[in-house]
Design an enzyme around this catalytic site. Structure first.
Site, PDB file in Angstrom:
ATOM      1  CB  SER A 124      -0.862  -0.032   1.268  1.00  0.00           C
ATOM      2  OG  SER A 124      -1.441   1.224   1.506  1.00  0.00           O
ATOM      3  CE1 TYR A 148      -3.830  -2.700   5.643  1.00  0.00           C
ATOM      4  CE2 TYR A 148      -3.348  -0.410   5.127  1.00  0.00           C
ATOM      5  CZ  TYR A 148      -3.634  -1.697   4.715  1.00  0.00           C
ATOM      6  OH  TYR A 148      -3.702  -1.981   3.372  1.00  0.00           O
ATOM      7  CE  LYS A 152      -1.434  -4.467   3.497  1.00  0.00           C
ATOM      8  NZ  LYS A 152      -1.727  -5.741   2.844  1.00  0.00           N
TER       9      LYS A 152
HETATM   10  P1  NAD Z   1     -10.922  -7.205   1.076  1.00  0.00           P
HETATM   11  O1  NAD Z   1     -11.169  -7.211   2.539  1.00  0.00           O
HETATM   12  O2  NAD Z   1     -12.078  -6.983   0.174  1.00  0.00           O
HETATM   13  O3  NAD Z   1     -10.210  -8.558   0.630  1.00  0.00           O
HETATM   14  C1  NAD Z   1      -9.354  -9.274   1.471  1.00  0.00           C
HETATM   15  C2  NAD Z   1      -9.800 -10.724   1.448  1.00  0.00           C
HETATM   16  O4  NAD Z   1      -8.921 -11.483   2.288  1.00  0.00           O
HETATM   17  C3  NAD Z   1     -11.205 -10.919   2.010  1.00  0.00           C
HETATM   18  O5  NAD Z   1     -11.952 -11.689   1.080  1.00  0.00           O
HETATM   19  C4  NAD Z   1     -11.005 -11.682   3.321  1.00  0.00           C
HETATM   20  O6  NAD Z   1     -12.058 -12.579   3.583  1.00  0.00           O
HETATM   21  C5  NAD Z   1      -9.686 -12.382   3.068  1.00  0.00           C
HETATM   22  N1  NAD Z   1      -8.880 -12.655   4.254  1.00  0.00           N
HETATM   23  C6  NAD Z   1      -8.550 -11.799   5.253  1.00  0.00           C
HETATM   24  N2  NAD Z   1      -7.780 -12.413   6.152  1.00  0.00           N
HETATM   25  C7  NAD Z   1      -7.587 -13.687   5.716  1.00  0.00           C
HETATM   26  C8  NAD Z   1      -6.885 -14.811   6.218  1.00  0.00           C
HETATM   27  N3  NAD Z   1      -6.216 -14.738   7.364  1.00  0.00           N
HETATM   28  N4  NAD Z   1      -6.899 -15.946   5.505  1.00  0.00           N
HETATM   29  C9  NAD Z   1      -7.576 -16.037   4.330  1.00  0.00           C
HETATM   30  N5  NAD Z   1      -8.290 -15.006   3.820  1.00  0.00           N
HETATM   31  C10 NAD Z   1      -8.289 -13.850   4.511  1.00  0.00           C
HETATM   32  O7  NAD Z   1      -9.773  -6.135   0.797  1.00  0.00           O
HETATM   33  P2  NAD Z   1      -9.220  -5.566  -0.568  1.00  0.00           P
HETATM   34  O8  NAD Z   1      -9.604  -4.137  -0.656  1.00  0.00           O
HETATM   35  O9  NAD Z   1      -9.555  -6.475  -1.681  1.00  0.00           O
HETATM   36  O10 NAD Z   1      -7.665  -5.602  -0.255  1.00  0.00           O
HETATM   37  C11 NAD Z   1      -6.839  -6.674  -0.673  1.00  0.00           C
HETATM   38  C12 NAD Z   1      -5.426  -6.402  -0.199  1.00  0.00           C
HETATM   39  O11 NAD Z   1      -4.991  -5.162  -0.737  1.00  0.00           O
HETATM   40  C13 NAD Z   1      -5.280  -6.275   1.314  1.00  0.00           C
HETATM   41  O12 NAD Z   1      -4.077  -6.897   1.694  1.00  0.00           O
HETATM   42  C14 NAD Z   1      -5.194  -4.784   1.546  1.00  0.00           C
HETATM   43  O13 NAD Z   1      -4.450  -4.460   2.700  1.00  0.00           O
HETATM   44  C15 NAD Z   1      -4.492  -4.325   0.293  1.00  0.00           C
HETATM   45  N6  NAD Z   1      -4.767  -2.929  -0.044  1.00  0.00           N
HETATM   46  C16 NAD Z   1      -6.055  -2.512  -0.195  1.00  0.00           C
HETATM   47  C17 NAD Z   1      -6.329  -1.172  -0.486  1.00  0.00           C
HETATM   48  C18 NAD Z   1      -7.734  -0.673  -0.617  1.00  0.00           C
HETATM   49  O14 NAD Z   1      -7.948   0.537  -0.506  1.00  0.00           O
HETATM   50  N7  NAD Z   1      -8.728  -1.518  -0.865  1.00  0.00           N
HETATM   51  C19 NAD Z   1      -5.261  -0.273  -0.654  1.00  0.00           C
HETATM   52  C20 NAD Z   1      -3.960  -0.738  -0.495  1.00  0.00           C
HETATM   53  C21 NAD Z   1      -3.723  -2.085  -0.201  1.00  0.00           C
HETATM   54  C1  WQD Z   2      -9.772   9.684   0.636  1.00  0.00           C
HETATM   55  C2  WQD Z   2      -9.988  11.173   0.842  1.00  0.00           C
HETATM   56  C3  WQD Z   2     -10.307  11.767   3.140  1.00  0.00           C
HETATM   57  C4  WQD Z   2     -14.102   9.616   3.602  1.00  0.00           C
HETATM   58  C5  WQD Z   2      -7.116   4.755   2.939  1.00  0.00           C
HETATM   59  C6  WQD Z   2      -6.061   4.091   3.795  1.00  0.00           C
HETATM   60  C7  WQD Z   2      -4.896   3.649   2.956  1.00  0.00           C
HETATM   61  C8  WQD Z   2      -5.360   2.775   1.776  1.00  0.00           C
HETATM   62  C9  WQD Z   2      -6.502   3.387   1.022  1.00  0.00           C
HETATM   63  C10 WQD Z   2      -5.121   0.449   2.298  1.00  0.00           C
HETATM   64  C11 WQD Z   2      -9.241  11.743   2.058  1.00  0.00           C
HETATM   65  C12 WQD Z   2     -11.561  12.036   2.349  1.00  0.00           C
HETATM   66  C13 WQD Z   2     -12.937  10.159   3.122  1.00  0.00           C
HETATM   67  C14 WQD Z   2     -15.174  10.498   3.925  1.00  0.00           C
HETATM   68  C15 WQD Z   2     -13.820  12.354   3.229  1.00  0.00           C
HETATM   69  N1  WQD Z   2      -5.843   1.494   2.208  1.00  0.00           N
HETATM   70  N2  WQD Z   2     -12.800  11.490   2.924  1.00  0.00           N
HETATM   71  N3  WQD Z   2     -14.982  11.830   3.714  1.00  0.00           N
HETATM   72  O1  WQD Z   2      -7.442   7.818   3.626  1.00  0.00           O
HETATM   73  O2  WQD Z   2      -6.477   8.141   1.294  1.00  0.00           O
HETATM   74  O3  WQD Z   2      -6.532   5.888   2.279  1.00  0.00           O
HETATM   75  O4  WQD Z   2      -7.545   3.815   1.930  1.00  0.00           O
HETATM   76  O5  WQD Z   2      -3.961   0.315   2.184  1.00  0.00           O
HETATM   77  O6  WQD Z   2      -4.028   2.966   3.805  1.00  0.00           O
HETATM   78  O7  WQD Z   2      -5.629   5.036   4.777  1.00  0.00           O
HETATM   79  O8  WQD Z   2      -8.659   6.921   1.575  1.00  0.00           O
HETATM   80  O9  WQD Z   2     -11.004   6.877   0.833  1.00  0.00           O
HETATM   81  O10 WQD Z   2     -10.515   7.042   3.309  1.00  0.00           O
HETATM   82  O11 WQD Z   2     -10.031   8.997   1.853  1.00  0.00           O
HETATM   83  O12 WQD Z   2     -13.703  13.572   3.074  1.00  0.00           O
HETATM   84  O13 WQD Z   2     -16.234  10.081   4.398  1.00  0.00           O
HETATM   85  O14 WQD Z   2     -11.377  11.391   1.120  1.00  0.00           O
HETATM   86  O15 WQD Z   2     -10.097  12.754   4.116  1.00  0.00           O
HETATM   87  O16 WQD Z   2      -8.845  13.034   1.718  1.00  0.00           O
HETATM   88  P1  WQD Z   2      -7.249   7.299   2.264  1.00  0.00           P
HETATM   89  P2  WQD Z   2     -10.131   7.382   1.901  1.00  0.00           P
END
Ligand code: NAD
Ligand code: WQD
Length: 336
Positions: A124, A148, A152
């Site tokens: 991330s 979190y 990572k």
């Molecule tokens: P998500 O929660 O939709 O998907 C994660 C999946 O992993 C889920 O289906 C959950 O059931 C499964 N899971 C969790 N723990 C598990 C375990 N111990 N064993 C087996 N399965 C397990 O999330 P996502 O948005 O699809 O994110 C996927 C990955 O990407 C995550 O590692 C997350 O940290 C990373 N990521 C997500 C975002 C985002 O904004 N969505 C941003 C950056 C990184």
């Molecule tokens: C986006 C923008 C908020 C909600 C998060 C995690 C990051 C990554 C992605 C996993 C910001 C604003 C939000 C609301 C708002 N996840 N906002 N009202 O914070 O950039 O990132 O998700 O790795 O680790 O921190 O994403 O969608 O929460 O916010 O004004 O109700 O929207 O302040 O500027 P963020 P977000």
């Protein structure tokens, strides 16, 4: 290739499953369904025209994992499984370290035992901490601002140590910026439980009338309109980034540990996203500017040059497509 997707029925995993299967790979999903539903797998099957295998299990269950790797002759793993809610990680750090860090250790041990040495990891942009300069490139110093993010970072460092210890590993850490949107079919997308933490799903629920208005966290940042700027990336583009990373790892240059940003390189403010969603949906999205959210930064966006040069990948879809697909998916959800 035969590819195991841990967390494969989640938001990003399900979209990557479609992209990898459509590129001709055999895809096997492995998920404990802690944050996804079984039904997602049947909808992925509808998109593909054939069903995918889902193994219901936890990445901390070494025997089941080993069996999955052997029985399906897995060549590479894409590791999505993990917990991702920043606020929850502050309240329950041990749960996050256990699920994310210990979970990854278990997976690596199982891969090691079974001779699988190719891994794509869902990292991330949070590993950059507070940006010291923009755009964020992969050389930007890393730091963590919450458990979190620290999980990572620990995993990235663990993977780097592993690659240094044994030259047969091929590892790509993909640092996602802000993934949003949904598959063009409208059959899969992001469906958070409870009140959404993230902006796009919150806006989508306001547009359907499920919530009254968006609280815009801060209107006094040093950005063009005072609201936070982020690099939103369409989940379909992100999914294709995994395909590009797997192709790169399979090439002669793929040996070792690599980190790549997956972003568009463009920042959009909260108000720009709200306006784009109104255009895409034809619905009004009322909002109110409230206090800043603790831990938020003013702006964050990627340099995606490294991924373009080394993976031959770049994002193609813009904010309008992100909003249109999120809206299509939201309307589908309303019928579920
Ligand atoms: P998500 O929660 O939709 O998907 C994660 C999946 O992993 C889920 O289906 C959950 O059931 C499964 N899971 C969790 N723990 C598990 C375990 N111990 N064993 C087996 N399965 C397990 O999330 P996502 O948005 O699809 O994110 C996927 C990955 O990407 C995550 O590692 C997350 O940290 C990373 N990521 C997500 C975002 C985002 O904004 N969505 C941003 C950056 C990184
Ligand atoms: C986006 C923008 C908020 C909600 C998060 C995690 C990051 C990554 C992605 C996993 C910001 C604003 C939000 C609301 C708002 N996840 N906002 N009202 O914070 O950039 O990132 O998700 O790795 O680790 O921190 O994403 O969608 O929460 O916010 O004004 O109700 O929207 O302040 O500027 P963020 P977000």
């Amino acid at each position: 290739m035969n590819i195991l997707l841990t967390g494969g029925s989640g938001y990003i995993g399900s979209h990557a499953a479609v992209a990898l299967a459509q590129a001709g790979h055999k895809v096997v999903l492995y998920d404990n369904l802690s944050n996804s539903q079984l039904d997602v797998v049947s909808r992925v099957g509808r998109i593909l025209g054939y069903p995918l295998v889902l193994i219901e299990g936890d990445v901390r269950a070494p025997d089941l994992l080993g069996q999955a790797l052997r029985e399906h002759s897995i060549d590479a793993v894409v590791h999505f499984a993990g917990l991702k809610a920043v606020g929850e990680s502050v309240a329950q750090p041990l749960t996050y370290y256990d699920n994310n860090v210990t979970g990854t250790q278990c997976l690596l041990r199982a891969m090691h035992r079974c001779g699988v040495r190719t891994l794509v990891f869902s990292s991330s942009a949070t590993v950059y901490g507070e940006p010291r300069y923009l755009p964020l490139d992969e050389r930007h110093p890393t730091s963590a601002v919450n458990p979190y993010g620290r999980s990572k970072l620990h995993i990235e460092e663990m993977l780097s140590d592993l690659a240094l210890s044994d030259a047969s590993w091929r590892i790509a850490c993909l640092r996602y910026f802000n993934p949003v949107g949904a598959h063009e079919s409208g059959l899969i997308g992001e469906d958070p439980n409870g009140i959404p933490n993230n902006l796009m799903p919150y806006i989508a629920q306001v547009a359907t009338g499920r919530r009254d208005r968006v609280s815009v966290f801060g209107g006094d940042y040093e950005t063009p309109d005072g609201t936070g700027v982020r690099d939103y990336i369409h989940v379909t583009d992100l999914a294709h980034g995994h395909l590009a990373a797997l192709n790169f790892l399979a090439s002669a240059s793929g040996v070792g540990w690599h980190a790549f940003n997956l972003g568009t390189g463009k920042g959009h403010s909260v108000l720009e996203v709200i306006q784009a969603f109104e255009r895409a949906s034809g619905m009004k999205v009322p909002y109110e500017i409230v206090a800043r959210r603790a831990g938020d930064v003013a702006s964050s966006y990627a340099s995606s040059d490294k991924a373009r040069h080394m993976l031959g990948w770049q994002a193609k879809l813009g904010l309008d497509e992100m909003c249109a697909s999120a809206w299509r998916w939201q309307r589908y959800c309303a019928q579920l």
